[in-house]
Design a protein around this motif. Sequence first.
Motif, PDB file in Angstrom:
ATOM      1  N   UNK A 150     -24.959  28.514   5.935  1.00 20.22           N
ATOM      2  CA  UNK A 150     -25.451  29.830   6.346  1.00 20.22           C
ATOM      3  C   UNK A 150     -24.757  30.333   7.604  1.00 20.22           C
ATOM      4  N   UNK A 151     -24.412  29.441   8.502  1.00 24.29           N
ATOM      5  CA  UNK A 151     -23.779  29.885   9.747  1.00 24.29           C
ATOM      6  C   UNK A 151     -22.252  29.822   9.662  1.00 24.29           C
ATOM      7  N   UNK A 152     -21.743  29.473   8.483  1.00 27.30           N
ATOM      8  CA  UNK A 152     -20.300  29.458   8.301  1.00 27.30           C
ATOM      9  C   UNK A 152     -19.609  28.291   8.976  1.00 27.30           C
ATOM     10  N   UNK A 153     -20.258  27.111   8.960  1.00 28.85           N
ATOM     11  CA  UNK A 153     -19.672  25.930   9.581  1.00 28.85           C
ATOM     12  C   UNK A 153     -19.592  24.793   8.551  1.00 28.85           C
ATOM     13  N   UNK A 154     -18.558  24.786   7.713  1.00 30.54           N
ATOM     14  CA  UNK A 154     -18.423  23.740   6.698  1.00 30.54           C
ATOM     15  C   UNK A 154     -18.089  22.371   7.253  1.00 30.54           C
ATOM     16  N   UNK A 155     -17.922  22.262   8.571  1.00 26.78           N
ATOM     17  CA  UNK A 155     -17.672  20.958   9.197  1.00 26.78           C
ATOM     18  C   UNK A 155     -18.953  20.235   9.560  1.00 26.78           C
ATOM     19  N   UNK A 156     -20.098  20.868   9.359  1.00 23.15           N
ATOM     20  CA  UNK A 156     -21.385  20.316   9.795  1.00 23.15           C
ATOM     21  C   UNK A 156     -22.328  20.150   8.605  1.00 23.15           C
TER      22      UNK A 156
END
Length: 432
Positions: free
Chosen positions: A345-351
């Motif tokens: 949702x926040x655009x952080x595919x690293x998390x």
Amino acid sequence: MFQRFTARAVVVGDRSGTVVPDAVVDVADGLVTWVGPAADAPPAGDAEVVALPGVLLPGLVNAHSHAPMVLFRGQGEGLPLDRWLGEVMWPREARLTGDDVEVAMTAASAELLRAGVTTSVEMYFSPERIAAAVGRTGARAVIATPLVPLPGMPPLEEQLAAAVDLAGTAPHDGTVEYGLGPHAAYTVPLPLLREAAGLARDRGLLLHLHVAETATEGGDLLAAHGLSVPALLAAHDVLGGRVLAAHCVHMDDGDLELWREYDVAVAHCPASNAKLASGVARLRDMLDRDIRVGLGTDGPASNDGLDLLADARLAAQLARLREASATALTAAEALWLATGAAADAIGRPDLGRLEVGRRADLVHVDTRDLAFEPVGDPADVITHLVWSGASRLVRDVWVGGRQVVAGGECTTVDAEALRIEVTERAARLARP
């Protein structure tokens, strides 16, 4: 440094609720390099082995927070949102200093870490001081610099220019990211919202704002323009790019279809929505439309905690009540909303997930407790995490492979000293 974590089970953080019993997680250079059953693990070599008696899950991701509001926890009790903001919060916030914000955020960040929350989306004043605070605790933050027309603040155009300049100063290590946080369509003029959205799209920044939190907040806009707030945002080119809308409680089918069309993500805040009697969001309808949704605590003055696992439980309870169905939100989906779904949702595919290549943000929940028995099937692990008050059993937390909570205590700051300082500053701010 190469680390090997062994655990009773690993919860991956995906929508299906994958649980790996008797598992290993390998970490090198702050990233996950291997996840799977211990029987299939590669040789440990010279790894530092961390043997844990409980469950490992991904660091939780809080999709919407105003964490420095620990200074105002419990204040304005019983007021609806408009009076709570106008009569209690905004007058006190007008007396805030940068030092207040940094101390409060440091204390809040320690509280978040102790609850297993390693990343939070923060929308609050003095964003540089928020960044300094998470730098002290070792947490991560996506900081949406607020744009709000309050007395004593610069004109909105100046606020926006400063926010864009600040965004260019963020480090590139994934610890702090700056975005733009126009408060809402009912407080920020539409032309400025449009400009902020365009700048955010051009720079790949998160645009974070409140939408449809209460039933009446869009009344004046509807009367003036004949459109709902979501439709108005679409008509004024605010949507598109990395847009994260908090609350989204009062949305009709047309509004939800706009969110789906423009891929607008939602920060779902069930605890603050319930406390302020704002309403119950259409969570099941959002998920069925493949709208990206992450779970948020909102601020600790309107929740009044920063316990995201408790909010996952409440999200499931309210969804089931709203739909009158015990299957309206599964335990696996509820936990996913605080992990992988929130990261998406926040655009952080690293998390948000324990997968190879993602950042090694790990939470150890000690399962040597009656609340975690019995476990007859791996899925029971997630059931207990969601329904049994598991945040009190968070014992250890690592961010990028660095331990920041050990034995249930934050290791990077003096929590007792922070508690005293927050108490003193809160008392000053409460005086007229």
